[in-house]
Write an enzyme that holds these catalytic residues in place. Sequence first.
Site, short mmCIF file in Angstrom:
data_model
loop_
_atom_site.label_atom_id
_atom_site.label_comp_id
_atom_site.label_asym_id
_atom_site.label_seq_id
_atom_site.Cartn_x
_atom_site.Cartn_y
_atom_site.Cartn_z
N SER A 280 0.86 -1.19 0.00
CA SER A 280 0.00 0.00 0.00
C SER A 280 0.89 1.23 0.00
O SER A 280 2.05 1.16 0.43
CB SER A 280 -0.85 0.00 1.28
N TYR B 204 -2.34 -1.34 10.32
CA TYR B 204 -2.23 -1.40 8.86
C TYR B 204 -0.93 -0.76 8.40
O TYR B 204 -0.19 -1.34 7.60
CB TYR B 204 -3.44 -0.70 8.24
P1 NAD Z 1 -10.96 -6.59 -0.33
O1 NAD Z 1 -11.42 -6.53 1.08
O2 NAD Z 1 -11.90 -6.21 -1.41
O3 NAD Z 1 -10.39 -8.06 -0.62
C1 NAD Z 1 -9.52 -8.66 0.27
C2 NAD Z 1 -9.41 -10.13 -0.04
O4 NAD Z 1 -8.56 -10.73 0.94
C3 NAD Z 1 -10.75 -10.83 0.04
O5 NAD Z 1 -10.80 -11.82 -0.96
C4 NAD Z 1 -10.71 -11.49 1.44
O6 NAD Z 1 -11.50 -12.65 1.53
C5 NAD Z 1 -9.23 -11.84 1.50
N1 NAD Z 1 -8.77 -12.09 2.85
C6 NAD Z 1 -8.78 -11.26 3.91
N2 NAD Z 1 -8.29 -11.91 4.99
C7 NAD Z 1 -7.94 -13.15 4.57
C8 NAD Z 1 -7.38 -14.27 5.21
N3 NAD Z 1 -7.08 -14.27 6.52
N4 NAD Z 1 -7.14 -15.39 4.48
C9 NAD Z 1 -7.45 -15.44 3.16
N5 NAD Z 1 -7.99 -14.39 2.51
C10 NAD Z 1 -8.23 -13.26 3.21
O7 NAD Z 1 -9.62 -5.74 -0.40
P2 NAD Z 1 -8.85 -5.05 -1.63
O8 NAD Z 1 -9.18 -3.61 -1.58
O9 NAD Z 1 -9.03 -5.81 -2.88
O10 NAD Z 1 -7.36 -5.19 -1.07
C11 NAD Z 1 -6.50 -6.24 -1.45
C12 NAD Z 1 -5.09 -5.86 -1.01
O11 NAD Z 1 -4.77 -4.57 -1.54
C13 NAD Z 1 -4.92 -5.75 0.50
O12 NAD Z 1 -3.68 -6.29 0.88
C14 NAD Z 1 -4.95 -4.25 0.75
O13 NAD Z 1 -4.22 -3.88 1.89
C15 NAD Z 1 -4.30 -3.74 -0.53
N6 NAD Z 1 -4.62 -2.34 -0.82
C16 NAD Z 1 -5.88 -1.97 -1.17
C17 NAD Z 1 -6.15 -0.63 -1.43
C18 NAD Z 1 -7.51 -0.14 -1.83
O14 NAD Z 1 -7.72 1.10 -1.93
N7 NAD Z 1 -8.49 -1.01 -2.08
C19 NAD Z 1 -5.13 0.32 -1.33
C20 NAD Z 1 -3.85 -0.09 -0.97
C21 NAD Z 1 -3.61 -1.44 -0.72
#
Ligand code: NAD
Length: 266
Positions: free
Chosen positions: A149, A162
């Site tokens: 991130s 986080y």
């Molecule tokens: P999301 O919540 O839409 O999806 C997260 C996924 O991770 C889901 O499929 C969930 O089931 C899975 N997950 C969570 N805990 C788990 C576990 N213990 N075991 C197995 N699966 C698990 O999130 P997203 O926005 O798609 O984010 C995905 C990644 O991107 C994350 O690491 C997040 O920190 C990073 N990220 C997202 C953003 C954003 O703006 N969306 C920004 C920066 C970083």
Amino acid sequence: MSTTSSKRFEGQKVLITGASQGIGEAAAQYFARHGAQVAINGRKEEKLRTVLETLPKVSGGEHVIVAGDVSQEESIDKIFQKSIETMGGLDILICNAGYQIPSPSEDITLADFEGVMAVNVTGVMLCCRAALRYWLKAGVKGRVVVNSSVHQLIPKPHYLGYSASKGAVDNIVRTLALEYASRGIRFNTVAPGAIVTPINDSWVKDPEQYKAVASHIPMKRPGESSEIADAMGFLASEESSYVTGQTLYVDGGLTLYGDFEKNWSS
Ligand code: NAD
């Protein structure tokens, strides 16, 4: 944002954690669209089945569901065993699963802090270890892309766990990259800014809040999951064959300190 398809990953086997929605799902679509066989992980089998049905078929074999919690050592062993057995190998690991819990830092509970670290840090470490054990034995020059991130760099008040977790994965990636560079195994990080995914529904679905979020981003819009998947594809491909231990920020300029766009300091 590309929606093209190709055969650039044909014959490659890719495991993606957290692929039931959001960026992980976009990554699964990306790799399948470019010919790879994918193993999709998440905690809920049912949601993964819905994703599986939408993935383009590939010549290398059936895509596979590997449900399980990536914060648990035992579950990770099963996820990797099933992925490798069913696909007949593993070439690329995408450590994408992650989450956050907001709280003023004086009120943060140990359970919440440790919960975030367990998935975002320990989970990444354990997945990398499992992939390494297989690759070293099988002589595979594997590639890992970790989804971090912008908050590995930019502090995020009220999200102490986080911020700490994303800072930690940056150093996990850099350490592993150095340790295994001579064996041709590469580790890199993608660091997204604000991306349209279900985790951000609260502002994505509210036009006023959406506008407010966009106003902080130099490119004046949030990113799409597919734009993160494109960057993951680059770092997992031969096009980045001489890149290891690096972070690719995919953030519309968020890490360029947007406040300095107009001169106010001199
Ligand atoms: P999301 O919540 O839409 O999806 C997260 C996924 O991770 C889901 O499929 C969930 O089931 C899975 N997950 C969570 N805990 C788990 C576990 N213990 N075991 C197995 N699966 C698990 O999130 P997203 O926005 O798609 O984010 C995905 C990644 O991107 C994350 O690491 C997040 O920190 C990073 N990220 C997202 C953003 C954003 O703006 N969306 C920004 C920066 C970083």
